[in-house]
Motif scaffolding. Structure first.
Motif, PDB file in Angstrom:
ATOM      1  N   ALA A  27       0.822  -1.210   0.000  1.00  0.00           N
ATOM      2  CA  ALA A  27       0.000   0.000   0.000  1.00  0.00           C
ATOM      3  C   ALA A  27       0.855   1.259   0.000  1.00  0.00           C
ATOM      4  CB  ALA A  27      -0.933   0.002   1.206  1.00  0.00           C
ATOM      5  N   VAL A  28       2.047   1.193   0.588  1.00  0.00           N
ATOM      6  CA  VAL A  28       2.943   2.350   0.631  1.00  0.00           C
ATOM      7  C   VAL A  28       3.267   2.835  -0.778  1.00  0.00           C
ATOM      8  CG1 VAL A  28       5.322   3.046   1.151  1.00  0.00           C
ATOM      9  CG2 VAL A  28       3.941   1.908   2.891  1.00  0.00           C
ATOM     10  N   PHE A  29       3.436   1.896  -1.719  1.00  0.00           N
ATOM     11  CA  PHE A  29       3.770   2.284  -3.087  1.00  0.00           C
ATOM     12  C   PHE A  29       2.573   2.935  -3.788  1.00  0.00           C
ATOM     13  CE2 PHE A  29       7.002  -0.753  -2.005  1.00  0.00           C
ATOM     14  CZ  PHE A  29       8.137  -0.222  -2.587  1.00  0.00           C
ATOM     15  N   LEU A  30       1.365   2.635  -3.326  1.00  0.00           N
ATOM     16  CA  LEU A  30       0.190   3.352  -3.823  1.00  0.00           C
ATOM     17  C   LEU A  30       0.111   4.740  -3.202  1.00  0.00           C
ATOM     18  CD1 LEU A  30      -2.569   3.567  -5.261  1.00  0.00           C
ATOM     19  CD2 LEU A  30      -3.573   2.403  -3.282  1.00  0.00           C
ATOM     20  N   ILE A  31       0.349   4.813  -1.910  1.00  0.00           N
ATOM     21  CA  ILE A  31       0.307   6.104  -1.209  1.00  0.00           C
ATOM     22  C   ILE A  31       1.335   7.064  -1.790  1.00  0.00           C
ATOM     23  CG2 ILE A  31       0.658   7.235   1.025  1.00  0.00           C
ATOM     24  CD1 ILE A  31      -0.363   4.642   2.330  1.00  0.00           C
ATOM     25  N   LEU A  32       2.508   6.543  -2.171  1.00  0.00           N
ATOM     26  CA  LEU A  32       3.546   7.376  -2.780  1.00  0.00           C
ATOM     27  C   LEU A  32       3.013   8.149  -3.979  1.00  0.00           C
ATOM     28  CD1 LEU A  32       6.861   5.301  -2.925  1.00  0.00           C
ATOM     29  CD2 LEU A  32       6.518   7.511  -1.856  1.00  0.00           C
TER      30      LEU A  32
END
Length: 451
Positions: A27-32
């Motif tokens: 999910a962090v790579f989406l939030i980025l």
């Protein structure tokens, strides 16, 4: 009331990421990609809180994986040179966080976040993916975001400068940057990101992930989507008006396929011949339909003659700063743009004034952690490049080998660019570095399954 609501929100985010650390990391790579859009258009009043959202998600994942993992498989942190160097460099950064020149160790925490907070990803990703197929599906799904982001970038370029779609994140009153020539001035696009710098780091990182997908055999529609992504990211690279992502992409493409051609000349040349129709069509479309983009970028490229000087200063300039630091430094976070705001909010001591302002990251690192820290930090980065190259040489599976090569090359190409102070690229940087452990593990797993 605001404090209570904030604490509840923080606790909820950390708890949800703690519940499933694998989904949290992904999910962090989406939030980025979307946090800039949230800060600019959806919740501008919560811009500062959203900026730290990915860090809170990572915090919950770290707590679950490293402290409360239970019976889940945890990839062992082995006693090898890379891990030792990471720990030594990290120890020096922690030491510099307490530097009295900062005025308060609280300021040092900002610096520690920039230097160290994303390093644990290096040891987590081998447990994140169970197969080469799972890694491939994650990467191709993540890169799908390039399509809506790229289309948004085109809309921004042809929209008025005053349009809300071209605004930056609130809290930093920066004039909207433009480029072009008299009678044809266009905005320098930011996509879904807060500022131009954040977007250009994302473009460079995605190029490094796209090339291995381009070089592998994919299902027909996924190959078409990959071509579309390459076209959009290339076009958006020009539309940023920044030379870094365009030059980095050119160097990456040349070196990536050059090395592959030397090692596998027959298969590489065959693949390039199949790529030729796409290059012809995409190039023609860019020249015909997006001629203002090419002209605006070319005007910016030829009107600025400082590229060579900036590269030279980035490599040599930091060594001239030893006259100000001796063997120490001014502490982690001393040059961070958020340091003064933190001092004002918490009424902290002012700290020692910096003797000179430096924009280049290598110079800022030299000022913050001194010559000893500078040697340790960039010695670590050189060691990671060497380790990625050795990983590339020993891997058997083509896709994994291409990922190692691409990760190695992008770290070389962007060596003097921002990483510590680039909250987008820094996460990708440590994700790429994790390939040292992840890819050999997946290579072993796939080899074992085939036996």
């Amino acid at each position: 009331m605001k404090l209570i609501v904030g604490l509840v929100a923080v606790t909820l985010v950390v708890y949800l990421s703690y519940r499933d650390w694998r989904r949290a990391i992904k999910a962090v790579f989406l939030i980025l990609v979307i946090d800039g859009a949230l800060r600019k258009w959806v919740l501008p009043q919560a811009s500062n809180a959203i900026y730290f959202l990915k860090d809170l998600v990572l915090l919950g994942a770290y707590l679950r994986y490293y402290i409360f993992s239970g019976n889940e498989r945890v990839y062992p942190i082995k006693n090898n040179f890379i891990n030792i160097l990471i720990l030594v460099a990290s120890g020096w950064c922690i030491f510099q966080a307490a530097n009295p020149n900062l005025g308060s160790p609280i300021v040092g925490l900002i610096g520690l976040r920039s230097y160290l907070f994303y390093i644990p990803l290096v040891w987590m990703t081998p447990s994140l993916f169970d197969s080469e197929e799972e890694l491939y599906k994650f990467l191709r799904t993540h890169l799908l975001l390039l399509i809506p982001v790229g289309i948004l970038g085109i809309v921004q370029f042809f929209s008025p400068i005053s349009s809300p779609i071209n605004q930056y994140a609130p809290g930093n009153p920066v004039k909207i940057e433009t480029f072009g020539f008299a009678g044809s001035t266009n905005v320098r696009i930011t996509g879904t990101f807060s500022y131009i710098n954040s977007y250009q780091g994302y473009i460079s990182a995605c190029y490094a992930l796209l090339l291995p997908l381009l070089a592998m055999k994919q299902p027909y529609w996924w190959r078409i989507l990959t071509f579309i992504e390459v076209f959009l990211i290339t076009l958006n690279g020009f539309m940023t008006g920044s030379r870094t992502p365009v030059i980095a992409a050119a160097l990456l493409i040349i070196s990536f396929f050059g090395i592959r051609a030397l090692r596998q000349p027959d298969t590489t040349l065959l693949w390039l011949s199949r790529l030729f129709p796409f290059v012809t069509v995409a190039g023609s479309a860019a020249l015909i339909g997006f001629r203002p983009v090419i002209e605006a970028f070319w005007m910016r490229l030829t009107s600025n003659k400082d590229l060579g000087e900036r590269i030279l200063f980035g490599l040599v300039g930091p060594f001239d700063l030893t006259q100000y630091t001796a063997l120490d430094g001014y502490g982690t976070g001393a040059t961070h743009p958020g340091t003064q705001a933190l001092r004002d909010i918490l009424n902290l001591a002012p700290g020692k004034m910096l003797p000179v302002e430096v924009e280049v990251e290598m110079g800022r690192v030299a000022l913050e952690i001194g010559p000893i820290g500078f040697i340790l930090w960039y010695g670590l980065r050189v060691s990671l490049i060497i380790a990625l190259w050795l990983t590339f040489l020993k891997l058997k599976r083509p896709f994994l080998r291409d990922l190692a090569l691409s990760a190695c090359l992008i770290q070389i190409i962007l060596f003097i660019s921002q990483m510590v102070f680039h909250h987008t690229y820094s996460i990708y940087y440590w994700f790429f570095s994790s390939f040292i452990f992840l890819l050999p593990w997946l290579d072993y797993v796939e080899d074992w399954r085939e036996k």
